[in-house]
Design a protein around this motif. Sequence first.
Motif, short mmCIF file in Angstrom:
data_model
loop_
_atom_site.label_atom_id
_atom_site.label_comp_id
_atom_site.label_asym_id
_atom_site.label_seq_id
_atom_site.Cartn_x
_atom_site.Cartn_y
_atom_site.Cartn_z
N MET A 113 109.06 -70.02 15.12
CA MET A 113 109.66 -68.74 15.13
C MET A 113 109.10 -67.78 14.34
N THR A 114 109.28 -66.50 14.68
CA THR A 114 108.41 -65.28 13.98
C THR A 114 109.50 -65.18 12.81
N VAL A 115 109.02 -64.75 11.57
CA VAL A 115 109.57 -64.60 10.62
C VAL A 115 109.49 -63.05 10.16
N LYS A 116 110.52 -62.30 10.01
CA LYS A 116 110.42 -60.80 9.70
C LYS A 116 109.68 -60.60 8.35
N ASN A 117 110.54 -60.91 7.47
CA ASN A 117 110.16 -60.51 6.06
C ASN A 117 109.39 -61.60 5.21
N THR A 118 108.31 -61.88 4.99
CA THR A 118 107.42 -62.82 4.11
C THR A 118 107.14 -62.20 2.93
N LEU A 119 106.75 -62.98 1.86
CA LEU A 119 106.28 -62.52 0.59
C LEU A 119 104.79 -62.16 0.96
N GLU A 120 104.37 -61.25 0.12
CA GLU A 120 102.83 -61.01 0.01
C GLU A 120 102.25 -62.27 -0.58
N PHE A 121 100.91 -62.57 -0.12
CA PHE A 121 100.64 -63.80 -0.78
C PHE A 121 100.50 -63.89 -2.28
N VAL A 122 100.12 -62.81 -2.76
CA VAL A 122 100.17 -62.56 -4.38
C VAL A 122 101.47 -63.20 -4.97
N GLU A 123 102.64 -62.47 -4.18
CA GLU A 123 103.95 -62.95 -4.58
C GLU A 123 104.20 -64.54 -4.41
N LEU A 124 103.59 -65.02 -3.45
CA LEU A 124 103.92 -66.28 -3.13
C LEU A 124 103.25 -67.20 -4.41
N GLU A 125 101.89 -66.76 -4.90
CA GLU A 125 101.39 -67.42 -5.97
C GLU A 125 102.19 -67.50 -7.05
N GLN A 126 102.86 -66.16 -7.60
CA GLN A 126 103.65 -66.33 -8.50
C GLN A 126 104.84 -67.56 -8.42
N VAL A 127 105.46 -67.54 -7.20
CA VAL A 127 106.53 -68.53 -6.95
C VAL A 127 105.94 -69.90 -7.14
N TYR A 128 104.89 -70.21 -6.80
CA TYR A 128 104.12 -71.51 -7.02
C TYR A 128 104.06 -71.88 -8.40
N ASP A 129 103.80 -70.77 -9.04
CA ASP A 129 103.55 -71.40 -10.64
C ASP A 129 104.99 -71.34 -11.20
#
Lengths: 63, 565
Positions: free
Chosen positions: A1-17
């Motif tokens: 499925m296509t997802v409308k709103n995803t995080l920017e990769f830099v944001e995802l990196e923060q989530v990862y940490d």
Amino acid sequence: MTVKNTLEFVELEQVYDLLAQAIDKVGKDNEALFLGKLCITLAHRVGELDSVKDSIRIAAKQF
Amino acid sequence: MRPADRGELDSLYFDYSVFPFRRAPELDGSEVCHPVIIAGAGPVGLIAALALAQQGIASVVLERKNTVNDGSRAICVSRYSFETLQQLGAVAPFLAKGLGWTKGRCYYRDQLIYRLEMPHSEHERFLPMYNIQQQFIEQYLIDKAAAYPDLIDLRWQSAVLDVHNESDGVALSIGTPEGDYTLRGQYLLAADGARSTVRELLGLRLQGDNLPGNYVIADVRMLHDFPTERRSFFESSGNPDATVLVHRQPDNIWRVDWQILPQDDPQEAVREETVRKRVQAILEMIGHSGEWELEWWSIYTANTLCLEDYRHGRVFFIGDSAHIVPIFGVRGLNNGIADAVNAAWKLAYVLKGCAADTLLDSYSPERRGATLDVFRNAGKSSRFMTPPTRGYALMRKAVLELALTEEFTRPFADPRQVQPYTYQQSLLTTADVDGALFNAGPAPGAALLNHRLGEDDYLLDHIGTGFTVLHFSDQNALSEDIANLFAALREFDPQLEILRINVTPYDGSEDGRVLVGTAGNIRAGYDGVDGSLYLVRPDRHVAGRWKSADAGQVIAAMQRVLGGA
Ligand SMILES: Cc1cc2nc3c(=O)[nH]c(=O)nc-3n(C[C@H](O)[C@H](O)[C@H](O)COP(=O)(O)OP(=O)(O)OC[C@H]3O[C@@H](n4cnc5c(N)ncnc54)[C@H](O)[C@@H]3O)c2cc1C
């Protein structure tokens, strides 16, 4: 499925940490419970059932 | 079970009557064929006998025992069941004895996380739920049955031993203290409970699941100051590993239920000493430090089991003989009462010649539909009360812990209490016509909603024992079309009750009673305008409704219910 709103990769990196640190902090015994709480909270906030179902499917793929 | 020093019927609050055996005419050669035989004088069989008697149909009720049930079982009786009792003219003692309630509290680790509020409004005569012990329920129904000496023949100490289900009737063999006899009838209602003899004799089996988790149910007597509310406790200090429920009952009796774990030995769990210890821990947890006495206890398993068909020829299964449901939604008894009413009016209309035999075909789909609906809800609440797997246990803990601080997971703690079922899919129900949709009021198949008309005056006080028409009108005089329609409907059902909901007060009506619509704003509640009509079945469920009634359509809807007769 296509997802409308995803995080920017830099944001995802923060989530990862943040996730890694939180998992360490709650400790081995509480890890599953913590992740369960996190998932149901995120699902509540995402507000799109299909997107949540698809995420569960993706996460369970390799098992 | 009762404490070791007390006899089986030695209750702290209930005096058991012992009902004598009376010699049946069949023992002396009578071969009468009775219209309806009812196996079992539990609450469901008794309701069926009362509902039949109200329609003028005689029944013989057979009961193996000589008294009511030995301990308290069902305690929560719903508003819908109270409305049924009102219609049967039997509600007064239930109202006097029962403890009504609307609220509940759910605790996690002894902290309040959810406040249950059941739907209630000024339009309701009855509260959403009443707590009353099953012995009183049975006793009051037996008392009421005595008001119909010619129509209800209640035979104690009479056990059904054998059943022949024949094409033109049933023949039963009955065992009594003075010997066996054969009893013949046109129809048999099997209300003989979870271990139904009739079901077994016909070679039928309940199908479905045994859900994991056993509960111990204990009744204790104590002076404990807390409102009548449902309290549920997860991971409490009184029973850290499993769920606890606490309910108040009349006469200072309290029901305490607790779950026993799969690894626990059920025999050990119901030992008196074990029960006393657990009760003590739970009472400490709810802050009761005074005296208490143990009244009765029992073990209960959560099942979702039912018959594939609730009708077999001339035999109809009602109540626990047809279905066994988990206790959490308090549906066991409430659904059984609805079964009894559904089967009774249909049988009565067929026996009176007002309906075709095909009406009886609708019993099983309607009531089995209600059971399956219960299973869907009960399945959800059972999975929450008793998580069946590690995954479910983990997720329950997750939502309960979140509920300590977050609003959004609190509804998981809702017990999903019984709601009246809607016969939307029934072949008897006429769906709304397109383009004439109502914005309010009970939908086709749903039960009538009560509505306050004035001081101590509610809509349901006025409905009949047969079909009821609600007709909304701006004119006092009836149009010829409508007068003809009412006459035609009376041909179908001489008992028809016509309630005219007019704008202005009006007396001298020859066709139906007039309720003044504006007083209680019932028009808004039912979204009725000049010419609107609801056609209501004897069990208070809507057969069809029309924004602007067309005689042909209303008659077609009536025919749909009663068939070709
Ligand atoms: C321990 C326990 C606790 C319960 N707790 C709850 C609760 O908290 N809430 C709730 O909603 N429900 C509860 N229930 C379920 C509830 O009690 C039943 O749903 C209800 O009693 C069903 O009524 P019934 O008339 O269909 O069956 P029963 O009440 O079982 O009545 C059947 C009757 O048929 C008689 N009978 C049986 N075989 C024969 C025969 N061969 N010949 C003549 N007579 C016969 C029996 O003696 C009995 O009187 C509980 C049940 C049990 C056993």
